[in-house]
Write a protein that holds these residues in place. Structure first.
Motif, PDB file in Angstrom:
ATOM      1  N   SER A  44     -21.355  -6.467  11.275  1.00  0.00           N
ATOM      2  CA  SER A  44     -20.669  -6.333   9.989  1.00  0.00           C
ATOM      3  C   SER A  44     -20.251  -7.716   9.508  1.00  0.00           C
ATOM      4  O   SER A  44     -20.421  -8.714  10.213  1.00  0.00           O
ATOM      5  CB  SER A  44     -19.417  -5.476  10.176  1.00  0.00           C
ATOM      6  N   GLU A  45     -19.661  -7.730   8.324  1.00  0.00           N
ATOM      7  CA  GLU A  45     -19.163  -8.997   7.772  1.00  0.00           C
ATOM      8  C   GLU A  45     -18.128  -9.631   8.712  1.00  0.00           C
ATOM      9  O   GLU A  45     -18.077 -10.837   8.880  1.00  0.00           O
ATOM     10  CB  GLU A  45     -18.520  -8.724   6.413  1.00  0.00           C
ATOM     11  N   GLU A  46     -17.306  -8.743   9.323  1.00  0.00           N
ATOM     12  CA  GLU A  46     -16.273  -9.236  10.251  1.00  0.00           C
ATOM     13  C   GLU A  46     -16.902  -9.899  11.472  1.00  0.00           C
ATOM     14  O   GLU A  46     -16.393 -10.901  11.970  1.00  0.00           O
ATOM     15  CB  GLU A  46     -15.349  -8.087  10.684  1.00  0.00           C
ATOM     16  N   HIS A  47     -17.989  -9.306  11.966  1.00  0.00           N
ATOM     17  CA  HIS A  47     -18.698  -9.946  13.080  1.00  0.00           C
ATOM     18  C   HIS A  47     -19.193 -11.327  12.667  1.00  0.00           C
ATOM     19  O   HIS A  47     -19.062 -12.299  13.400  1.00  0.00           O
ATOM     20  CB  HIS A  47     -19.919  -9.119  13.516  1.00  0.00           C
ATOM     21  N   TRP A  48     -19.769 -11.379  11.477  1.00  0.00           N
ATOM     22  CA  TRP A  48     -20.352 -12.654  11.025  1.00  0.00           C
ATOM     23  C   TRP A  48     -19.282 -13.734  10.838  1.00  0.00           C
ATOM     24  O   TRP A  48     -19.545 -14.906  11.081  1.00  0.00           O
ATOM     25  CB  TRP A  48     -21.167 -12.466   9.731  1.00  0.00           C
ATOM     26  N   ASP A  49     -18.085 -13.302  10.391  1.00  0.00           N
ATOM     27  CA  ASP A  49     -16.989 -14.278  10.276  1.00  0.00           C
ATOM     28  C   ASP A  49     -16.762 -14.979  11.605  1.00  0.00           C
ATOM     29  O   ASP A  49     -16.608 -16.198  11.672  1.00  0.00           O
ATOM     30  CB  ASP A  49     -15.681 -13.588   9.852  1.00  0.00           C
TER      31      ASP A  49
END
Lengths: 98, 107, 134
Positions: free
Chosen positions: B38-43
Protein backbone atom coordinates in the motif's frame (compact mmCIF):
# COMPACT_ATOMS: atom_id res chain seq x y z
CA UNK A 1 42.71 1.97 35.35
CA UNK A 2 44.87 -0.82 33.99
CA UNK A 3 46.32 -0.33 30.51
CA UNK A 4 47.72 -3.35 28.70
CA UNK A 5 49.99 -2.89 25.68
CA UNK A 6 50.74 -5.88 23.47
CA UNK A 7 52.80 -4.36 20.64
CA UNK A 8 56.48 -3.47 20.55
CA UNK A 9 57.08 0.28 20.54
CA UNK A 10 59.44 -0.30 17.59
CA UNK A 11 56.57 -1.63 15.54
CA UNK A 12 53.51 0.37 16.64
CA UNK A 13 52.68 3.54 18.52
CA UNK A 14 50.33 1.79 20.96
CA UNK A 15 52.56 2.39 23.97
CA UNK A 16 53.08 6.05 23.12
CA UNK A 17 49.33 6.55 22.61
CA UNK A 18 48.68 4.89 25.92
CA UNK A 19 51.20 7.08 27.71
CA UNK A 20 49.74 10.18 26.03
CA UNK A 21 46.30 9.60 27.52
CA UNK A 22 47.08 7.90 30.82
CA UNK A 23 45.98 9.55 34.08
CA UNK A 24 47.97 9.91 37.30
CA UNK A 25 46.77 6.74 38.96
CA UNK A 26 46.72 4.29 36.06
CA UNK A 27 49.27 1.52 35.62
CA UNK A 28 50.65 -0.12 32.47
CA UNK A 29 51.12 -3.84 31.97
CA UNK A 30 53.27 -4.88 29.02
CA UNK A 31 52.24 -8.22 27.52
CA UNK A 32 53.06 -10.26 24.39
CA UNK A 33 55.36 -8.22 22.10
CA UNK A 34 54.67 -5.24 24.36
CA UNK A 35 57.36 -6.57 26.72
CA UNK A 36 60.01 -5.58 24.15
CA UNK A 37 59.44 -2.01 25.37
CA UNK A 38 60.47 -3.15 28.85
CA UNK A 39 64.04 -3.84 27.75
CA UNK A 40 66.55 -1.18 28.80
CA UNK A 41 67.46 0.27 25.42
CA UNK A 42 63.86 0.55 24.29
CA UNK A 43 62.64 2.76 27.09
CA UNK A 44 61.05 6.04 26.27
CA UNK A 45 61.73 8.65 28.96
CA UNK A 46 58.03 8.81 29.78
CA UNK A 47 57.98 5.08 30.41
CA UNK A 48 61.06 5.40 32.62
CA UNK A 49 59.28 8.09 34.62
CA UNK A 50 56.23 5.91 35.11
CA UNK A 51 58.40 2.92 35.96
CA UNK A 52 60.22 4.93 38.63
CA UNK A 53 56.80 5.59 40.17
CA UNK A 54 56.21 1.84 40.27
CA UNK A 55 53.45 2.00 37.66
CA UNK A 56 54.86 -0.27 34.95
CA UNK A 57 54.59 -4.07 34.92
CA UNK A 58 55.60 -6.71 32.40
CA UNK A 59 54.27 -10.22 32.06
CA UNK A 60 57.06 -12.56 33.13
CA UNK A 61 56.23 -15.43 30.78
CA UNK A 62 56.29 -13.15 27.75
CA UNK A 63 59.61 -11.59 28.88
CA UNK A 64 61.18 -15.01 29.35
CA UNK A 65 59.87 -16.34 26.06
CA UNK A 66 61.60 -13.49 24.25
CA UNK A 67 64.89 -14.01 26.08
CA UNK A 68 65.06 -10.49 27.53
CA UNK A 69 64.81 -11.24 31.26
CA UNK A 70 68.27 -9.80 31.96
CA UNK A 71 67.55 -6.65 29.97
CA UNK A 72 64.34 -5.51 31.70
CA UNK A 73 64.71 -2.00 33.11
CA UNK A 74 65.18 -1.87 36.89
CA UNK A 75 61.93 -0.29 37.92
CA UNK A 76 59.69 -2.43 35.80
CA UNK A 77 57.99 -5.09 37.88
CA UNK A 78 57.54 -8.61 36.53
CA UNK A 79 54.24 -10.36 37.21
CA UNK A 80 52.94 -13.84 36.43
CA UNK A 81 49.38 -14.61 35.32
CA UNK A 82 48.11 -14.54 38.90
CA UNK A 83 49.73 -11.12 39.23
CA UNK A 84 47.92 -10.06 36.03
CA UNK A 85 44.62 -11.05 37.62
CA UNK A 86 45.51 -9.10 40.78
CA UNK A 87 46.18 -6.00 38.69
CA UNK A 88 42.82 -6.33 36.95
CA UNK A 89 41.06 -6.67 40.30
CA UNK A 90 42.95 -3.80 41.87
CA UNK A 91 42.68 -1.28 39.04
CA UNK A 92 39.17 -1.94 37.73
CA UNK A 93 38.53 -0.81 34.18
CA UNK A 94 41.07 -2.22 31.75
CA UNK A 95 42.02 -0.81 28.36
CA UNK A 96 43.91 -2.93 25.90
CA UNK A 97 46.00 -0.94 23.47
CA UNK A 98 46.30 -3.17 20.41
CA UNK B 1 21.49 -19.15 -6.32
CA UNK B 2 17.87 -18.11 -6.04
CA UNK B 3 16.56 -15.09 -7.88
CA UNK B 4 13.56 -12.78 -7.97
CA UNK B 5 12.62 -11.53 -11.44
CA UNK B 6 16.19 -12.36 -12.51
CA UNK B 7 17.89 -10.50 -9.61
CA UNK B 8 20.12 -12.63 -7.41
CA UNK B 9 19.11 -12.98 -3.73
CA UNK B 10 20.89 -14.57 -0.75
CA UNK B 11 19.63 -17.43 1.40
CA UNK B 12 17.44 -15.06 3.43
CA UNK B 13 15.96 -13.46 0.33
CA UNK B 14 17.93 -10.18 0.43
CA UNK B 15 19.15 -8.75 -2.87
CA UNK B 16 22.83 -9.47 -3.47
CA UNK B 17 23.31 -6.37 -5.65
CA UNK B 18 21.57 -3.26 -4.38
CA UNK B 19 21.53 -1.81 -7.89
CA UNK B 20 19.25 -4.62 -9.13
CA UNK B 21 16.32 -3.23 -7.17
CA UNK B 22 13.10 -2.25 -8.93
CA UNK B 23 9.59 -1.56 -7.67
CA UNK B 24 8.47 -4.76 -9.37
CA UNK B 25 10.99 -6.74 -7.34
CA UNK B 26 9.62 -5.22 -4.12
CA UNK B 27 6.06 -6.07 -5.19
CA UNK B 28 7.06 -9.59 -6.08
CA UNK B 29 8.83 -10.12 -2.73
CA UNK B 30 5.75 -8.78 -0.94
CA UNK B 31 3.43 -11.06 -2.90
CA UNK B 32 5.53 -14.05 -1.84
CA UNK B 33 4.90 -12.93 1.77
CA UNK B 34 1.13 -12.47 1.07
CA UNK B 35 1.36 -8.69 1.30
CA UNK B 36 -0.06 -6.18 -1.12
CA UNK B 37 2.07 -3.05 -0.96
CA UNK B 38 0.00 0.00 0.00
CA UNK B 39 0.97 3.65 0.00
CA UNK B 40 1.89 3.27 3.68
CA UNK B 41 4.27 0.45 2.84
CA UNK B 42 5.88 2.56 0.15
CA UNK B 43 6.35 5.46 2.57
CA UNK B 44 8.47 3.19 4.75
CA UNK B 45 10.29 1.49 1.86
CA UNK B 46 11.18 4.85 0.30
CA UNK B 47 12.27 6.18 3.67
CA UNK B 48 14.57 3.17 4.15
CA UNK B 49 16.07 3.62 0.68
CA UNK B 50 16.69 7.33 1.23
CA UNK B 51 18.21 6.66 4.64
CA UNK B 52 20.56 4.08 3.16
CA UNK B 53 21.54 6.40 0.33
CA UNK B 54 22.42 9.12 2.82
CA UNK B 55 24.09 7.09 5.59
CA UNK B 56 25.15 3.82 3.92
CA UNK B 57 23.35 1.77 6.56
CA UNK B 58 19.82 0.59 7.18
CA UNK B 59 18.47 2.24 10.34
CA UNK B 60 17.87 0.24 13.50
CA UNK B 61 14.18 -0.25 14.30
CA UNK B 62 14.37 2.30 17.13
CA UNK B 63 15.79 4.91 14.75
CA UNK B 64 13.28 4.02 12.04
CA UNK B 65 10.34 4.29 14.43
CA UNK B 66 11.40 7.70 15.66
CA UNK B 67 12.04 9.02 12.17
CA UNK B 68 8.77 7.70 10.71
CA UNK B 69 6.88 9.36 13.57
CA UNK B 70 8.60 12.63 12.89
CA UNK B 71 8.02 12.52 9.13
CA UNK B 72 4.57 10.91 8.81
CA UNK B 73 2.88 11.74 12.09
CA UNK B 74 3.03 10.61 15.69
CA UNK B 75 0.37 7.90 15.25
CA UNK B 76 2.76 6.11 12.88
CA UNK B 77 5.88 6.43 15.03
CA UNK B 78 5.47 3.19 16.94
CA UNK B 79 6.46 -0.40 16.37
CA UNK B 80 2.85 -1.61 16.48
CA UNK B 81 2.06 0.38 13.36
CA UNK B 82 5.27 -0.69 11.59
CA UNK B 83 4.74 -4.35 12.47
CA UNK B 84 1.19 -4.13 11.13
CA UNK B 85 2.72 -3.21 7.77
CA UNK B 86 5.68 -5.61 8.00
CA UNK B 87 4.72 -8.55 10.21
CA UNK B 88 8.21 -10.08 9.94
CA UNK B 89 9.75 -6.87 11.27
CA UNK B 90 10.07 -3.43 9.69
CA UNK B 91 13.86 -3.79 9.74
CA UNK B 92 14.19 -7.24 8.34
CA UNK B 93 11.21 -7.44 6.01
CA UNK B 94 11.11 -3.73 5.15
CA UNK B 95 14.78 -3.65 4.24
CA UNK B 96 14.41 -6.78 2.15
CA UNK B 97 11.58 -5.21 0.12
CA UNK B 98 13.64 -2.02 -0.16
CA UNK B 99 16.53 -3.96 -1.66
CA UNK B 100 18.85 -3.16 1.25
CA UNK B 101 21.08 -5.45 3.28
CA UNK B 102 19.84 -6.74 6.63
CA UNK B 103 20.19 -3.89 9.15
CA UNK B 104 23.23 -3.87 11.41
CA UNK B 105 22.37 -5.27 14.82
CA UNK B 106 19.11 -6.75 13.58
CA UNK B 107 18.65 -10.10 15.26
CA UNK C 1 19.49 -3.49 32.25
CA UNK C 2 21.83 -1.18 34.08
CA UNK C 3 23.44 1.46 31.92
CA UNK C 4 27.19 1.39 31.67
CA UNK C 5 29.52 3.92 30.18
CA UNK C 6 31.23 2.56 27.08
CA UNK C 7 34.03 4.33 25.27
CA UNK C 8 35.34 3.25 21.89
CA UNK C 9 38.87 4.38 21.15
CA UNK C 10 39.50 4.74 17.43
CA UNK C 11 43.17 4.84 16.54
CA UNK C 12 43.49 3.90 12.87
CA UNK C 13 42.61 5.47 9.53
CA UNK C 14 39.59 4.12 7.68
CA UNK C 15 40.50 2.10 4.61
CA UNK C 16 43.92 0.48 5.13
CA UNK C 17 42.73 -1.91 7.85
CA UNK C 18 39.32 -3.10 9.00
CA UNK C 19 39.55 -1.54 12.47
CA UNK C 20 37.57 1.63 11.71
CA UNK C 21 34.59 -0.01 10.04
CA UNK C 22 34.54 -2.84 12.58
CA UNK C 23 34.51 -0.31 15.40
CA UNK C 24 31.65 1.58 13.76
CA UNK C 25 29.63 -1.63 13.38
CA UNK C 26 30.17 -2.55 17.01
CA UNK C 27 29.19 0.96 18.08
CA UNK C 28 25.93 0.78 16.10
CA UNK C 29 25.12 -2.65 17.51
CA UNK C 30 25.93 -1.54 21.06
CA UNK C 31 23.67 1.50 20.57
CA UNK C 32 20.72 -0.87 20.26
CA UNK C 33 21.29 -1.82 23.90
CA UNK C 34 20.84 1.81 24.99
CA UNK C 35 24.10 2.19 26.83
CA UNK C 36 25.96 5.44 27.42
CA UNK C 37 28.32 5.40 24.44
CA UNK C 38 31.10 7.80 23.59
CA UNK C 39 33.77 7.70 20.92
CA UNK C 40 37.32 8.97 20.99
CA UNK C 41 39.47 9.59 17.93
CA UNK C 42 43.20 9.62 18.52
CA UNK C 43 46.31 9.02 16.40
CA UNK C 44 45.38 8.26 12.77
CA UNK C 45 41.84 7.61 14.02
CA UNK C 46 41.18 11.32 13.49
CA UNK C 47 41.20 10.61 9.73
CA UNK C 48 38.02 8.55 10.16
CA UNK C 49 35.92 11.70 10.49
CA UNK C 50 37.75 14.02 8.12
CA UNK C 51 35.55 15.88 5.62
CA UNK C 52 35.65 15.09 1.91
CA UNK C 53 36.36 11.35 1.75
CA UNK C 54 35.76 9.86 -1.69
CA UNK C 55 36.19 6.11 -2.18
CA UNK C 56 34.99 5.93 -5.80
CA UNK C 57 38.39 4.85 -7.10
CA UNK C 58 39.22 2.22 -4.50
CA UNK C 59 36.02 0.19 -4.74
CA UNK C 60 35.24 0.39 -1.03
CA UNK C 61 32.14 1.63 0.75
CA UNK C 62 32.44 5.28 1.81
CA UNK C 63 31.34 4.65 5.38
CA UNK C 64 32.28 8.17 6.44
CA UNK C 65 28.63 8.95 5.65
CA UNK C 66 27.59 6.59 8.42
CA UNK C 67 29.13 8.77 11.13
CA UNK C 68 26.38 11.29 10.32
CA UNK C 69 23.84 8.70 11.48
CA UNK C 70 25.35 8.39 14.96
CA UNK C 71 23.18 11.24 16.26
CA UNK C 72 20.05 9.23 15.38
CA UNK C 73 21.43 6.48 17.60
CA UNK C 74 21.85 8.91 20.53
CA UNK C 75 25.62 8.81 20.15
CA UNK C 76 26.62 12.43 20.48
CA UNK C 77 29.87 12.43 22.43
CA UNK C 78 32.69 12.27 19.91
CA UNK C 79 35.99 13.37 21.42
CA UNK C 80 38.93 14.18 19.15
CA UNK C 81 42.48 14.49 20.41
CA UNK C 82 43.78 18.02 19.85
CA UNK C 83 47.36 16.75 19.86
CA UNK C 84 46.63 14.07 17.26
CA UNK C 85 45.01 16.68 14.99
CA UNK C 86 47.91 19.06 15.38
CA UNK C 87 50.57 16.42 14.69
CA UNK C 88 48.84 15.78 11.37
CA UNK C 89 48.44 19.43 10.42
CA UNK C 90 44.67 19.24 10.85
CA UNK C 91 42.19 21.48 12.63
CA UNK C 92 38.59 21.06 13.74
CA UNK C 93 37.52 22.71 10.45
CA UNK C 94 38.89 19.70 8.55
CA UNK C 95 36.44 17.38 10.33
CA UNK C 96 32.91 16.51 9.25
CA UNK C 97 30.30 18.71 10.97
CA UNK C 98 28.63 15.85 12.86
CA UNK C 99 25.52 16.87 14.78
CA UNK C 100 22.65 15.46 16.81
CA UNK C 101 19.16 16.69 17.59
CA UNK C 102 18.66 17.46 21.26
CA UNK C 103 15.34 15.92 22.31
CA UNK C 104 15.29 18.03 25.49
CA UNK C 105 15.81 21.28 23.60
CA UNK C 106 13.08 21.17 20.94
CA UNK C 107 15.24 19.04 18.64
CA UNK C 108 17.82 21.75 18.19
CA UNK C 109 20.81 20.64 16.15
CA UNK C 110 23.97 20.57 18.22
CA UNK C 111 27.54 19.55 17.43
CA UNK C 112 28.62 16.07 18.49
CA UNK C 113 32.33 16.57 17.94
CA UNK C 114 34.46 18.01 20.69
CA UNK C 115 38.19 18.58 20.36
CA UNK C 116 39.90 17.89 23.69
CA UNK C 117 43.46 17.71 24.94
CA UNK C 118 44.97 14.34 25.79
CA UNK C 119 44.83 15.36 29.45
CA UNK C 120 41.06 15.99 29.22
CA UNK C 121 40.62 12.74 27.31
CA UNK C 122 42.45 10.91 30.06
CA UNK C 123 39.92 12.20 32.60
CA UNK C 124 36.99 11.20 30.40
CA UNK C 125 38.48 7.72 29.99
CA UNK C 126 38.92 7.26 33.72
CA UNK C 127 35.20 7.90 34.08
CA UNK C 128 34.20 4.95 31.86
CA UNK C 129 33.09 1.47 32.86
CA UNK C 130 34.42 -0.07 29.67
CA UNK C 131 36.99 1.16 27.13
CA UNK C 132 37.42 -0.70 23.87
CA UNK C 133 40.36 0.14 21.65
CA UNK C 134 40.28 -0.35 17.88
Amino acid sequence: MLHTVNKSSFERNSLQSCINTIDDTSVILLIEDGVISAANNANSSMLTDLASQGRVYALKGDVEARGISSKVANNIKLVDYAGFVDLVVEHGTAVSWV
Amino acid sequence: MADILGAEVDEEGFLVNLSDWTKEIAESMAKDDDIELSEEHWDVINFLRNYFEEYQIAPAVRVLTKAIGKQFGKEKGNSKYLYSLFPYGPGKQGCRFAGLPKPTGCI
Amino acid sequence: MATKKFMYLNRKASYGTVYAIESLEVVLIAAAFEQDVSLAFIDDGVYQIIEGQNTDSIGMKNFSKTYHALGDYDINKLYVSAESLEERGLTEDDLMPLVYEDEDDDWAEKPSVKVVSNAELSKIMSDQDVCLSF
